[in-house]
Write a protein that holds these residues in place. Structure first.
Motif, PDB file in Angstrom:
ATOM      1  N   ASN B 216       0.820  -1.211   0.000  1.00 42.85           N
ATOM      2  CA  ASN B 216       0.000   0.000   0.000  1.00 42.85           C
ATOM      3  C   ASN B 216       0.853   1.259   0.000  1.00 42.85           C
ATOM      4  N   ILE B 217       0.179   2.380  -0.215  1.00 42.67           N
ATOM      5  CA  ILE B 217       0.872   3.663  -0.256  1.00 42.67           C
ATOM      6  C   ILE B 217       0.928   4.233   1.149  1.00 42.67           C
ATOM      7  N   GLU B 218       2.133   4.629   1.585  1.00 46.58           N
ATOM      8  CA  GLU B 218       2.268   5.209   2.915  1.00 46.58           C
ATOM      9  C   GLU B 218       2.111   6.715   2.869  1.00 46.58           C
ATOM     10  N   SER B 219       2.831   7.317   1.911  1.00 48.74           N
ATOM     11  CA  SER B 219       2.748   8.775   1.840  1.00 48.74           C
ATOM     12  C   SER B 219       3.017   9.244   0.414  1.00 48.74           C
ATOM     13  N   ILE B 220       2.614  10.482   0.171  1.00 52.59           N
ATOM     14  CA  ILE B 220       2.801  11.113  -1.134  1.00 52.59           C
ATOM     15  C   ILE B 220       3.786  12.256  -0.934  1.00 52.59           C
ATOM     16  N   GLU B 221       4.850  12.253  -1.744  1.00 54.42           N
ATOM     17  CA  GLU B 221       5.794  13.377  -1.684  1.00 54.42           C
ATOM     18  C   GLU B 221       5.380  14.414  -2.723  1.00 54.42           C
ATOM     19  N   THR B 222       5.310  15.656  -2.267  1.00 57.98           N
ATOM     20  CA  THR B 222       4.878  16.706  -3.190  1.00 57.98           C
ATOM     21  C   THR B 222       5.818  17.897  -3.111  1.00 57.98           C
ATOM     22  N   SER B 223       5.622  18.841  -4.015  1.00 50.96           N
ATOM     23  CA  SER B 223       6.426  20.065  -3.995  1.00 50.96           C
ATOM     24  C   SER B 223       6.098  20.917  -2.775  1.00 50.96           C
ATOM     25  N   ARG B 224       5.035  20.575  -2.037  1.00 52.42           N
ATOM     26  CA  ARG B 224       4.707  21.306  -0.801  1.00 52.42           C
ATOM     27  C   ARG B 224       4.819  20.396   0.419  1.00 52.42           C
ATOM     28  N   GLY B 225       5.700  19.419   0.334  1.00 53.58           N
ATOM     29  CA  GLY B 225       5.934  18.577   1.507  1.00 53.58           C
ATOM     30  C   GLY B 225       5.338  17.191   1.373  1.00 53.58           C
ATOM     31  N   THR B 226       5.693  16.336   2.334  1.00 51.69           N
ATOM     32  CA  THR B 226       5.210  14.956   2.306  1.00 51.69           C
ATOM     33  C   THR B 226       3.908  14.845   3.094  1.00 51.69           C
ATOM     34  N   MET B 227       2.965  14.103   2.557  1.00 47.32           N
ATOM     35  CA  MET B 227       1.684  13.915   3.240  1.00 47.32           C
ATOM     36  C   MET B 227       1.366  12.436   3.349  1.00 47.32           C
ATOM     37  N   LYS B 228       0.964  12.051   4.542  1.00 49.29           N
ATOM     38  CA  LYS B 228       0.516  10.665   4.733  1.00 49.29           C
ATOM     39  C   LYS B 228      -0.946  10.556   4.322  1.00 49.29           C
TER      40      LYS B 228
END
Lengths: 94, 421
Positions: B216-228
């Protein structure tokens, strides 16, 4: 307009050609499993960058060409005939 | 959020209409969300809206790499119809059309939905038979549809080219409940309505990585930070393959192609309906916007591309089709033309389905038809994410259908994405 350098006819507008599709797909042997055939026929890498693809010179020499082209800028890196022996013939011609 | 109604317009009149709230907030990203929808287009926002409204879900974020309305939501020809034939598709699009019919009230935002009729011309007896079959199937499933003979068509649209010797017009298949809507209003309306139910809309927030554990997906890394995120939905139109590969999932039955649209200078009212012309290699659809511009489109550019700009041969093709069917447009000037990147799927139908990862859900493969589908797409995708079980109308719109041999190929064009027009 993309300009494709056909090895036989020279540089022509892409509107003379028909786009074939992803040239990197390799078909499995005939009696391979359904899942292998499904992957080859239906699933694509869908590259964002330089991809190998086929073009048919429909309104020209009717050769099938293998083209390396960027799917972002449409810039063409290389063009050659799909069939290696045809490549030999065209080379002799020029 | 202040509701749009007569009283509030009246009240704000005392202060020069200057004190309205923002349409949607600009929140800072949180560290953790229950549900993250990647893609702030029509489908992503509609999904977030229906998750909050129909399923009472909280703590939802929509990630958009650009700005709301800057992608395909702003690049379509705004046509809404439900003239589909295949099982699954006709139920889905009919549900979408029904949602459109009440969307302005539902969102408290005028999406300017105009049921001006979708008129699909036919030019030969066999095309008439094909249209009769399709529209009869639609009628049997409760969708409206009718065939117009030549006299009815001439009475309704007198200025088509009825003197074409090669492809004479014989009549038209018509869906009167179809029409078009204002694309910007729709995406803004969904954004505003989702935001008012507590959804965080994060603009300029591009996904740069997907961190997963085994399944499964734990978190998404984005240009505005990592989000769980507990659950993740992908709804990113033309770029689905890239995100899919970012999650380490390999290939998809999708190719990205670009489709152009054109808009002319505004003229006085000329065309009351959406007219579709497709014969002898031509493919052309045209309507007039409320501003007066003629809005039209044609085929794909015929080669795979992620470039959001169109090529000239297709401009010529569309202009030729316009002249063939409405010669009165000959002197009109083109203001703009642009291209959107489409997910062209291998059978021309979409995906709303579970994925190999337990908390990832996929919404993709909208081909030419993403705009009209957006309310139902959000509706059924929200249903899938909330209940973890696809609704029966989308139960075959999954990635396994190709291996099972139950392709939903409306056009019968086979596994060549560019042919599913």
């Amino acid at each position: 307009m993309i300009r494709i350098k056909c090895p036989y006819c020279g540089e022509r507008d892409h509107s003379e050609f028909t786009y074939g599709g992803d040239a990197s797909v390799e078909y499995p042997v005939l009696d391979a499993s359904v899942s292998e055939w499904t992957k080859a026929i239906f699933f694509r890498e869908n590259i964002r960058g330089i991809q190998k693809e086929t073009w048919h010179h429909t309104n020209g020499c009717r050769l099938w060409l293998e083209v390396e082209r960027s799917t972002i800028t449409h810039e063409i890196k290389s063009v050659k005939a799909c069939h290696p022996q045809i490549d030999k013939i065209t080379k002799n011609k020029s | 959020m202040t509701r749009f109604n007569a009283w509030n317009v009246f009240k704000n009149g005392f202060t020069g209409q200057k004190n309205w709230d923002r349409q949607w907030r600009d929140p800072e990203p949180k560290k953790e969300y229950n549900i993250i929808i990647v893609g702030g287009g029509l489908h992503g926002l509609a999904t977030a809206y229906y998750l909050a409204k129909n399923h009472n879900k909280k703590n939802i974020a929509v990630l958009e790499k650009g700005w709301i309305g800057g992608g395909n939501a702003g690049r379509n020809t705004t046509i809404v119809r439900s003239n589909y034939m295949m099982p699954g598709n006709h139920e889905f699009y009919e549900h979408s059309l029904k949602l459109w019919e009440n969307l302005s009230h539902d969102l408290n935002y005028n999406v300017m939905f105009s049921q001006r009729a979708h008129v699909s011309l036919f030019h030969s007896p066999s095309a008439r038979d094909g249209a009769a079959r399709r529209y009869n199937i639609m009628r049997l499933h409760g969708t409206d549809g009718e065939l117009w003979d030549l006299d009815t068509l001439k009475k309704n649209i007198p200025h088509l080219n009825y003197n074409n010797a090669r492809f004479p017009i014989l009549g038209a298949a018509v869906q009167k409940r179809a029409g078009n809507a204002r694309h910007d209003s729709t995406v803004w309306g969904f954004a505003r309505a989702a935001d008012s139910l507590g959804v965080d809309i994060l603009q300029n927030c591009e996904v740069t990585g997907v961190k997963r554990s085994q399944n499964n997906i734990e978190s998404i890394e984005t240009s505005r930070g990592t989000m769980k995120a507990k659950k993740v939905g992908f709804a990113v139109a033309g770029h689905t393959s890239l995100l899919w590969q970012m999650a380490g999932l390999g290939n998809l039955p999708i190719e990205s192609h670009k489709l152009q649209a054109f808009v002319t200078e505004a003229i006085k009212p000329l065309l009351d309906q959406v007219v579709v012309y497709g014969v002898g290699g031509a493919h052309f659809y045209i309507s007039q916007s409320d501003k007066g511009s003629m809005v039209f489109g044609g085929d794909l550019d015929w080669y795979k591309s992620y470039a959001q700009r169109g090529n000239l041969p297709m401009v010529q093709d569309s202009a030729e089709a316009a002249m063939a069917i409405m010669p009165c447009l000959g002197r009109i000037r083109l203001l703009r033309h642009w291209a959107g990147v489409m997910d062209m799927s291998m059978d021309g139908s979409f995906f709303i389905c579970k994925t190999p990862l337990s908390n990832l859900y996929l919404n993709a493969g909208w081909n030419y038809g993403g705009f009209k589908a957006s309310p139902a797409s959000g509706w059924y995708f929200a249903d899938l994410i909330a209940n973890e079980q696809p609704h029966k109308n989308v139960q075959n719109h999954n990635l396994e259908r190709f291996e099972q041999g139950i392709n939903i190929d409306e056009r019968g064009a086979g596994p060549d994405p560019k042919l599913h027009g």
